[in-house]
Write a protein that holds these residues in place. Structure first.
Motif, mmCIF file in Angstrom:
data_model
loop_
_atom_site.group_PDB
_atom_site.id
_atom_site.type_symbol
_atom_site.label_atom_id
_atom_site.label_comp_id
_atom_site.label_asym_id
_atom_site.label_seq_id
_atom_site.Cartn_x
_atom_site.Cartn_y
_atom_site.Cartn_z
ATOM 1 N N ASN A 28 0.818 -1.211 0.000
ATOM 2 C CA ASN A 28 0.000 0.000 0.000
ATOM 3 C C ASN A 28 0.858 1.271 0.000
ATOM 4 O O ASN A 28 0.325 2.369 -0.075
ATOM 5 C CB ASN A 28 -0.994 0.000 1.156
ATOM 6 N N VAL A 29 2.184 1.116 0.083
ATOM 7 C CA VAL A 29 3.121 2.236 0.013
ATOM 8 C C VAL A 29 4.145 1.919 -1.067
ATOM 9 O O VAL A 29 4.660 0.806 -1.135
ATOM 10 C CB VAL A 29 3.842 2.473 1.362
ATOM 11 N N LEU A 30 4.427 2.924 -1.906
ATOM 12 C CA LEU A 30 5.390 2.745 -2.983
ATOM 13 C C LEU A 30 6.436 3.847 -2.904
ATOM 14 O O LEU A 30 6.090 5.030 -2.887
ATOM 15 C CB LEU A 30 4.688 2.803 -4.346
ATOM 16 N N PHE A 31 7.703 3.475 -2.814
ATOM 17 C CA PHE A 31 8.812 4.421 -2.853
ATOM 18 C C PHE A 31 9.328 4.483 -4.281
ATOM 19 O O PHE A 31 9.638 3.447 -4.872
ATOM 20 C CB PHE A 31 9.947 3.978 -1.920
ATOM 21 N N LEU A 32 9.408 5.682 -4.834
ATOM 22 C CA LEU A 32 9.928 5.899 -6.179
ATOM 23 C C LEU A 32 11.249 6.643 -6.045
ATOM 24 O O LEU A 32 11.297 7.725 -5.466
ATOM 25 C CB LEU A 32 8.934 6.718 -7.008
ATOM 26 N N ILE A 33 12.328 6.065 -6.573
ATOM 27 C CA ILE A 33 13.640 6.683 -6.448
ATOM 28 C C ILE A 33 14.262 6.883 -7.826
ATOM 29 O O ILE A 33 13.800 6.312 -8.813
ATOM 30 C CB ILE A 33 14.579 5.847 -5.547
ATOM 31 N N ASP A 43 -3.087 5.412 -8.030
ATOM 32 C CA ASP A 43 -4.183 5.603 -7.090
ATOM 33 C C ASP A 43 -4.543 4.342 -6.312
ATOM 34 O O ASP A 43 -5.377 4.383 -5.413
ATOM 35 C CB ASP A 43 -5.405 6.168 -7.798
ATOM 36 N N SER A 44 -3.901 3.216 -6.594
ATOM 37 C CA SER A 44 -4.154 1.992 -5.828
ATOM 38 C C SER A 44 -3.314 1.937 -4.551
ATOM 39 O O SER A 44 -3.513 1.051 -3.728
ATOM 40 C CB SER A 44 -3.893 0.756 -6.689
ATOM 41 N N TYR A 45 -2.394 2.881 -4.386
ATOM 42 C CA TYR A 45 -1.554 2.933 -3.186
ATOM 43 C C TYR A 45 -2.104 3.959 -2.201
ATOM 44 O O TYR A 45 -2.663 4.978 -2.595
ATOM 45 C CB TYR A 45 -0.116 3.320 -3.558
ATOM 46 N N GLU A 46 -1.920 3.702 -0.913
ATOM 47 C CA GLU A 46 -2.292 4.679 0.100
ATOM 48 C C GLU A 46 -1.305 5.836 0.119
ATOM 49 O O GLU A 46 -1.675 6.964 0.435
ATOM 50 C CB GLU A 46 -2.333 4.027 1.489
ATOM 51 N N ARG A 47 -0.048 5.551 -0.201
ATOM 52 C CA ARG A 47 0.979 6.581 -0.151
ATOM 53 C C ARG A 47 2.047 6.309 -1.195
ATOM 54 O O ARG A 47 2.488 5.186 -1.374
ATOM 55 C CB ARG A 47 1.622 6.602 1.234
ATOM 56 N N LEU A 48 2.440 7.368 -1.907
ATOM 57 C CA LEU A 48 3.583 7.340 -2.811
ATOM 58 C C LEU A 48 4.645 8.231 -2.201
ATOM 59 O O LEU A 48 4.351 9.347 -1.775
ATOM 60 C CB LEU A 48 3.209 7.883 -4.190
ATOM 61 N N VAL A 49 5.873 7.767 -2.169
ATOM 62 C CA VAL A 49 6.981 8.538 -1.613
ATOM 63 C C VAL A 49 8.005 8.741 -2.720
ATOM 64 O O VAL A 49 8.553 7.772 -3.246
ATOM 65 C CB VAL A 49 7.629 7.805 -0.411
ATOM 66 N N LEU A 50 8.218 10.006 -3.090
ATOM 67 C CA LEU A 50 9.206 10.343 -4.110
ATOM 68 C C LEU A 50 10.493 10.720 -3.394
ATOM 69 O O LEU A 50 10.506 11.670 -2.614
ATOM 70 C CB LEU A 50 8.738 11.516 -4.972
ATOM 71 N N VAL A 51 11.561 9.995 -3.648
ATOM 72 C CA VAL A 51 12.857 10.268 -3.041
ATOM 73 C C VAL A 51 13.766 10.774 -4.149
ATOM 74 O O VAL A 51 13.956 10.093 -5.156
ATOM 75 C CB VAL A 51 13.450 8.995 -2.390
ATOM 76 N N PHE A 52 14.297 11.993 -3.953
ATOM 77 C CA PHE A 52 15.122 12.587 -5.001
ATOM 78 C C PHE A 52 16.195 13.468 -4.386
ATOM 79 O O PHE A 52 16.121 13.868 -3.226
ATOM 80 C CB PHE A 52 14.254 13.409 -5.974
#
Length: 92
Positions: A28-33, A43-52
């Motif tokens: 339910n959480v996706l980290f994008l790096i 929109d199927s995830y509760e939270r998206l985390v963009l790490v940059f």
């Protein structure tokens, strides 16, 4: 322990490292790096985390583009930045 999506029991693993857009463990959480794009099923995830890297102009531009896209899609967005002591602070 993180696994790759190639592991046979990926659906039972709490953390998967992948370069694919699938979600084998129904996270339910996706980290994008590393300037990874938003997946089609964002929109199927509760939270998206963009790490940059905020010091990298290209990475910053890509993050701003994703921020704008997420806001336009109605996602709640916040921005966090490390302060001079390395503590994460929410920016207003």
């Amino acid at each position: 322990t993180p696994h790759t999506a190639r592991v046979g029991d990926a659906q039972e693993t709490p953390m998967i490292l992948s370069i694919e857009e699938d979600n084998p463990n129904r996270a339910n959480v996706l980290f994008l790096i590393d300037n990874a794009g938003l997946p089609a099923d964002s929109d199927s995830y509760e939270r998206l985390v963009l790490v940059f890297n905020g010091e990298d102009a290209d990475a910053l531009a890509a993050a701003r583009e994703r921020w704008t896209t997420c806001k336009a899609r109605g996602f709640e967005v916040t921005y966090w930045q490390a302060d001079e002591r390395g503590r994460w602070q929410r920016k207003q």
